[in-house]
Design a protein around this motif. Structure first.
Motif, PDB file in Angstrom:
ATOM      1  N   VAL A   1      43.001   6.648   3.993  1.00  0.00           N
ATOM      2  CA  VAL A   1      43.343   5.895   5.223  1.00  0.00           C
ATOM      3  C   VAL A   1      44.619   5.048   4.792  1.00  0.00           C
ATOM      4  N   TRP A   2      45.293   4.923   5.808  1.00  0.00           N
ATOM      5  CA  TRP A   2      46.572   3.991   5.735  1.00  0.00           C
ATOM      6  C   TRP A   2      46.793   3.452   6.918  1.00  0.00           C
ATOM      7  N   VAL A   3      45.898   3.256   7.822  1.00  0.00           N
ATOM      8  CA  VAL A   3      46.252   2.794   9.152  1.00  0.00           C
ATOM      9  C   VAL A   3      46.695   1.246   9.050  1.00  0.00           C
ATOM     10  N   ILE A   4      46.335   0.730   8.083  1.00  0.00           N
ATOM     11  CA  ILE A   4      46.596  -0.802   8.310  1.00  0.00           C
ATOM     12  C   ILE A   4      48.161  -1.047   8.162  1.00  0.00           C
ATOM     13  N   TRP A   5      48.807  -0.115   7.510  1.00  0.00           N
ATOM     14  CA  TRP A   5      50.348  -0.241   7.000  1.00  0.00           C
ATOM     15  C   TRP A   5      51.023  -0.102   8.536  1.00  0.00           C
ATOM     16  N   ASP A   6      50.302   1.238   9.280  1.00  0.00           N
ATOM     17  CA  ASP A   6      51.166   1.537  10.501  1.00  0.00           C
ATOM     18  C   ASP A   6      50.829   0.485  11.516  1.00  0.00           C
ATOM     19  N   PHE A   7      49.518   0.084  11.615  1.00  0.00           N
ATOM     20  CA  PHE A   7      49.131  -0.919  12.693  1.00  0.00           C
ATOM     21  C   PHE A   7      50.083  -2.379  12.341  1.00  0.00           C
ATOM     22  N   GLU A   8      49.952  -2.736  11.159  1.00  0.00           N
ATOM     23  CA  GLU A   8      50.990  -3.870  11.108  1.00  0.00           C
ATOM     24  C   GLU A   8      52.157  -3.926  11.526  1.00  0.00           C
ATOM     25  N   LYS A   9      52.813  -2.714  11.008  1.00  0.00           N
ATOM     26  CA  LYS A   9      54.266  -2.216  11.750  1.00  0.00           C
ATOM     27  C   LYS A   9      54.156  -2.543  13.317  1.00  0.00           C
ATOM     28  N   GLU A  10      53.427  -1.752  13.908  1.00  0.00           N
ATOM     29  CA  GLU A  10      53.449  -1.955  15.239  1.00  0.00           C
ATOM     30  C   GLU A  10      53.335  -3.409  15.958  1.00  0.00           C
ATOM     31  N   VAL A  11      52.491  -4.289  15.262  1.00  0.00           N
ATOM     32  CA  VAL A  11      52.288  -5.329  15.819  1.00  0.00           C
ATOM     33  C   VAL A  11      53.259  -6.106  15.600  1.00  0.00           C
ATOM     34  N   VAL A  12      53.911  -6.318  14.201  1.00  0.00           N
ATOM     35  CA  VAL A  12      54.962  -7.047  13.762  1.00  0.00           C
ATOM     36  C   VAL A  12      56.231  -6.699  14.571  1.00  0.00           C
ATOM     37  N   GLN A  13      56.551  -5.353  14.739  1.00  0.00           N
ATOM     38  CA  GLN A  13      57.716  -4.927  15.499  1.00  0.00           C
ATOM     39  C   GLN A  13      57.678  -4.885  16.967  1.00  0.00           C
TER      40      GLN A  13
END
Lengths: 288, 261
Positions: free
Chosen positions: B74-86
């Motif tokens: 599972v790697w959802v946290i890296w994707d989600f973090e990017k979506e929020v930060v950017q």
């Protein structure tokens, strides 16, 4: 305390600059050292803005260490020992592994893992235009303080286990050359893999593969079956990273291993330089 | 009916996307080689003394661990973090589908693209350790695959809950990395739980970690485990994570101030 660590970090400057200076380069060693010092002062000043990160790094480092010790303990809690390695001797290997993890997190990860994004965004152009060697620039322009806790805890383990084994100051010094060669080999492998991004562009995970294989260095190479030993000596030279320095320290290493470690480091490093120049011929920049 | 159509569309879209990056996938599969390192060590250890497991049993165990790990990445946290930060989360919020489903089906579709590489590695394993080949019983197949599915969901849910923290801190993935340390050493990835000292094993069995790897792997190869307790623990931890997750999601959205929000 943090400030002391940073000062110690700066004493490493000349050692890092040396491999990149060749007879042909127009920039002298002194200039390389000066450039390096500027790079690091800037990045460290920026990183000190985020002190909480450092606290997280310390806690993670302690957690990781506890886990590593637990992993090793699982083998030794039965009567089993890695052939020819007492508990405290295996601890030395674990300590050296932790030091290498720290070195990788401080110097390698923040620099080499970014090559991919330079290629992807075309900003590699700006690096190539600079008058210093582009490999030097790409490999050294940042340091991350996140790796320092691992470096320190690794040293603590090595000294603690070294006392139990009964090592003298001279033994610690004897470890330095193979450890240095190990770091150079590790850097070269990492850089070569990073350089392949010129062709493949999106390969964040190649270095992840390397990292996961390096995990094997936690344990003495004698603990593995024969096929693994061959693989970890000749294909991914994990044996030279942790087991050889540890053996040298305990005076159990044959000169051939030391020689092999030196040869490997020099060949890999030279290859990384050649490979980088070769790769650059295929670089189609964003602007041309 | 509508949700079925949404799921099917998302899966086919993400499947096409993942197949595009096949080369990258091989490297991701290979980077899960951690259990194979321990396979070598324990296999060697079992040859020199009685540890309660034979070499073949160790080989089987770590292959099962490898498989479970491959299916529960599972790697959802890296994707989600990017979506929020950017600020990329903003357009997704306008859609009539909760953004979690994009991530979830993205992960599910990626599983399918992995299968050929995994089969290849299993073939290689059978060549190297012919004595360790086993055929799972129907019981093991049923409960093994069911718990495998559950443990993927549980791992996704837990990581997605950590991902919610991205609304408050910039590097939520640092928390995930800290969590991952415990995951590595308590999930049975370094050794079967039977080899842990008694108190540590008891402690581990109350945490979610063993149920993410050890539990489905043991069921697959027929090691004795407490099935009821395992299922109850998985559901309980899942429920806790879900509650916290929804609560953080509501609170986070109010805080979210990305571009366009």
């Amino acid at each position: 305390m943090l400030r002391d660590c940073i000062n110690i970090l700066f004493t490493a400057l000349p050692f890092i600059a040396v491999p990149f200076v060749t007879q042909k380069s127009i920039v002298s060693l002194a200039q390389y050292v000066r450039v390096l010092k500027l790079f690091w002062q800037v990045t460290i000043a920026a990183e000190l803005e985020y002190r909480v990160n450092f606290v997280i790094a310390v806690i993670s480092s302690i957690g990781g260490l506890a886990g590593s010790l637990f992993g090793l303990f699982l083998f030794y809690r039965t009567d089993y020992t890695f052939p020819g390695w007492l508990w405290s001797e295996a601890l030395v290997v674990l300590g050296i592994f932790t030091i290498l993890q720290g070195v990788a997190a401080t110097f390698l990860v923040p620099n080499l893992n970014k090559i991919v994004s330079y290629v992807q965004e075309g900003t590699l152009d700006f690096v190539l235009l600079k008058p210093v060697s582009s490999q030097f620039w790409l490999s050294t322009h940042t340091v991350s303080l996140w790796g320092l806790p691992d470096l320190i805890f690794g040293l603590v383990i090595v000294f603690y286990a070294g006392r139990q084994v009964g090592l003298s100051a001279l033994d610690y010094l004897a470890m330095l050359p193979p450890l240095g060669f190990g770091i150079l080999s590790l850097y070269s492998l990492w850089f070569i893999l990073g350089a392949t991004s010129i062709w493949f562009v999106k390969i964040y995970n190649v270095t992840e593969v390397l990292r996961s294989l390096l995990e094997a260095g936690r344990f003495p190479i004698e603990g593995y079956p024969a096929a693994y030993r061959v693989f970890f000596t000749f294909i991914i030279p994990v044996a030279f990273l942790t087991t050889v320095p540890a053996k040298t320290m305990m005076g159990r290493s044959e000169p051939t291993w030391l020689l092999g470690s030196a040869l490997l480091a020099l060949i890999l490093f030279q290859f990384s330089r050649w490979f980088w120049r070769f790769a650059l011929r295929f670089y189609t920049s964003a602007s041309s | 009916m509508r949700s079925f159509r949404v799921a099917r569309t998302l899966i086919s879209v993400y499947y096409a996307y993942m197949v595009e990056y096949r080369a990258e996938l091989i490297f991701w599969v290979l980077s899960g080689s951690f259990p194979l390192i321990f396979l070598g060590l324990w296999n060697q250890a079992a040859q020199s003394g009685d540890l309660g497991f034979t070499s073949a049993e160790f080989a089987r165990y770590f292959l099962a661990i490898f498989l479970v790990r491959q299916f529960t990445v599972v790697w959802v946290i890296w994707d989600f973090e990017k979506e929020v930060v950017q600020g990329k989360l903003s357009p997704l919020l306008l859609q009539p589908v909760d953004p979690v489903w994009r991530h979830f089906f993205g992960h599910v579709a990626e599983r399918a693209t992995r299968i050929p590489f995994i089969l290849l590695l299993i073939g290689l394993f059978c060549l190297l350790y012919p004595e360790a080949i086993w055929l799972p019983t129907p019981y093991a197949c049923l409960w093994g695959s069911l718990t495998l599915l559950l443990s993927f969901c549980l791992r996704f849910l837990i990581q997605y809950t950590f991902a919610m923290l991205a609304f408050w801190i910039e590097r939520a993935s640092a928390i995930q990395q800290f969590w991952f340390l415990f995951y590595t050493f308590l999930s049975g990835m370094v050794a079967p739980l039977a080899l842990f000292p008694e108190p540590i094993r008891e402690f581990a069995l109350w945490t979610p970690f063993p149920y993410l790897v050890y539990f489905p792997a043991s069921l697959l190869i027929g090691l004795p485990v407490d099935l009821t307790r395992g299922l109850v623990m998985m559901v309980a931890w899942g429920a806790i994570a879900l509650l916290i997750n929804r609560w953080l999601w509501q609170a986070g959205l109010r805080r979210y101030s990305g571009m366009g929000a």
